[in-house]
Design an enzyme around this catalytic site. Structure first.
Site, PDB file in Angstrom:
ATOM      1  N   SER A  31     -17.005   0.461   7.392  1.00  0.00           N
ATOM      2  CA  SER A  31     -16.964   1.845   6.941  1.00  0.00           C
ATOM      3  C   SER A  31     -15.537   2.322   6.729  1.00  0.00           C
ATOM      4  CB  SER A  31     -17.606   2.703   8.032  1.00  0.00           C
ATOM      5  OG  SER A  31     -17.372   4.058   7.785  1.00  0.00           O
ATOM      6  N   TYR A  83     -17.837   6.097  16.193  1.00  0.00           N
ATOM      7  CA  TYR A  83     -18.515   5.313  15.149  1.00  0.00           C
ATOM      8  C   TYR A  83     -17.517   4.396  14.437  1.00  0.00           C
ATOM      9  CZ  TYR A  83     -20.414   4.131  10.626  1.00  0.00           C
ATOM     10  OH  TYR A  83     -20.777   3.441   9.510  1.00  0.00           O
ATOM     11  N   LYS A 117     -16.970   0.000  14.358  1.00  0.00           N
ATOM     12  CA  LYS A 117     -16.863  -0.851  13.163  1.00  0.00           C
ATOM     13  C   LYS A 117     -15.555  -1.644  13.178  1.00  0.00           C
ATOM     14  CE  LYS A 117     -20.797   0.131  11.394  1.00  0.00           C
ATOM     15  NZ  LYS A 117     -21.814  -0.877  11.140  1.00  0.00           N
TER      16      LYS A 117
END
Ligand code: UFG
Length: 328
Positions: free
Chosen positions: A115, A139, A143
């Site tokens: 991302s 988040y 990643k």
């Protein structure tokens, strides 16, 4: 056979569609926690959770898998701020379990969903892949951690992997078979369109005091069907043994502010969409715009949807389709 984890989710289901179109055989692994049975395009389906190694074993024993495209993950920035443990467990521990199963079954090809959230607040725009990575939320950190683990697995175990860093996935299948469907919805475009449909009273614009031309946050919206095509190109390149970079940005290379998105949605729908200023949302960078040249150069990826209006048209069509109406 290609294993697609999260193949009943938004980007996953569109990629399954593209793989099937290109003649691949696909098996989907999904726990249906965020994915939807209605978005499943193949009967080859293992309902299971990455945190359950036995379920993974069922998938790897049941099918002769030669590559994995790994979407299954939690993806909400605000939720990751509120519940980080859930994010580390699902996105990191879950992926480690998947990698264990791949090693046990000698599957060496992996495409990983990464991302733009790995970058955090950019020092320069557009963002190239080698830009410093300082994720602003858990988040994004899940990643980034995974990308680093993959590099180690590549060196240590010969894993051949590529990470695709999506900017803002948007729009729906132009053929109207599948589309964006999150519950609860927290992505900008579907929310604005829900207001247009009268399903919400108004749009809240999170942050009007960013250092951007109109004070609202800027994102690079990329059509989900273009993302799907990038996965197939990456898979073909991996299968051919071509040398790839560890990660590619997938965006169109142009940013739109929240206000611009809202205006485009009013134009496409022909409706007045009420909006209100609201405080910034925790963990949100001000601007994220991709430099997508490396993906064009190495993968031959060229997005077909290069303006927001065309993307919103597909989203609006899906949201008004009887098919989606029946699902909801
Ligand atoms: N926004 C609003 N009002 C809303 C919803 C969103 O103003 O009701 C704003 C957000 O604050 C943000 C922008 O619209 O500035 C886009 O928000 P989204 O929630 O649609 O998307 P994000 O940029 O937060 O996140 C998305 C993906 C992430 C990914 C990120 C990378 O959901 O998984 O893009 O760019 F990490």
């Amino acid at each position: 056979m290609i294993l697609v984890t999260g193949g009943a989710g938004y980007i996953g289901s569109h990629t399954v569609k593209e793989l099937l179109k290109q003649g691949y055989e696909v098996v989907v692994f999904d726990n249906l926690s965020r994915g939807r049975r209605e978005l499943l395009l193949t009967e080859q389906f293992v309902e299971g959770d990455l945190l359950d190694p036995r379920a993974l074993e069922t998938a790897f024993q049941g099918y002769s898998i030669r590559a994995v495209i790994h979407f299954a993950a939690l993806t909400s920035v605000p939720e990751s701020v509120a519940e980080p443990e859930k994010y580390y467990r699902n996105n990191v521990v879950g992926t480690l379990n998947l990698l264990d199963a791949m090693r046990r079954h000698e599957v060496a090809l992996l495409i990983f969903s990464s991302s733009a959230a790995v970058y955090g607040d950019p020092e320069r725009i557009p963002i190239p892949e080698d830009h410093p990575k300082r994720p602003k939320n858990p988040y994004g950190r899940t990643k980034l951690v995974m990308e680093e683990i993959l590099a180690d697995y590549g060196r240590g175990y010969g894993l051949r992997h590529v990470s695709l860093r999506y900017f803002n996935a948007a729009g729906s299948d132009p053929e109207g078979e599948i589309g964006e469907w999150h519950e609860p919805e927290n992505h900008l475009i579907p929310i604005v369109l829900e207001v247009a449909l009268g399903q919400r009273p108004y749009l809240e614009i999170y942050g009007t005091d960013y250092e951007t031309p109109d004070g609202t946050a800027v994102r690079d919206y990329v059509h989900v069907a273009d993302l799907a095509r990038a996965h197939v190109l990456a898979l073909q390149a991996l299968e051919k043994g071509r040398k790839l970079a560890p990660a590619y940005n997938l965006g169109i290379g142009r940013g739109y502010s929240v206000r611009e998105v809202w205006e485009v949605c009013q134009r496409v729908t022909g409706r007045t969409i009420p909006s209100r200023a609201a405080p910034r949302r925790a963990g949100d960078p001000a601007v994220l715009v991709a430099d997508p040249r490396l993906a064009q150069q190495d993968l031959g990826w060229k997005p077909e949807f290069t303006n927001l209006e065309a993307i919103v048209v597909t989203a609006w069509r899906w949201m008004n389709s009887p098919r989606f109406g029946k699902f909801r």
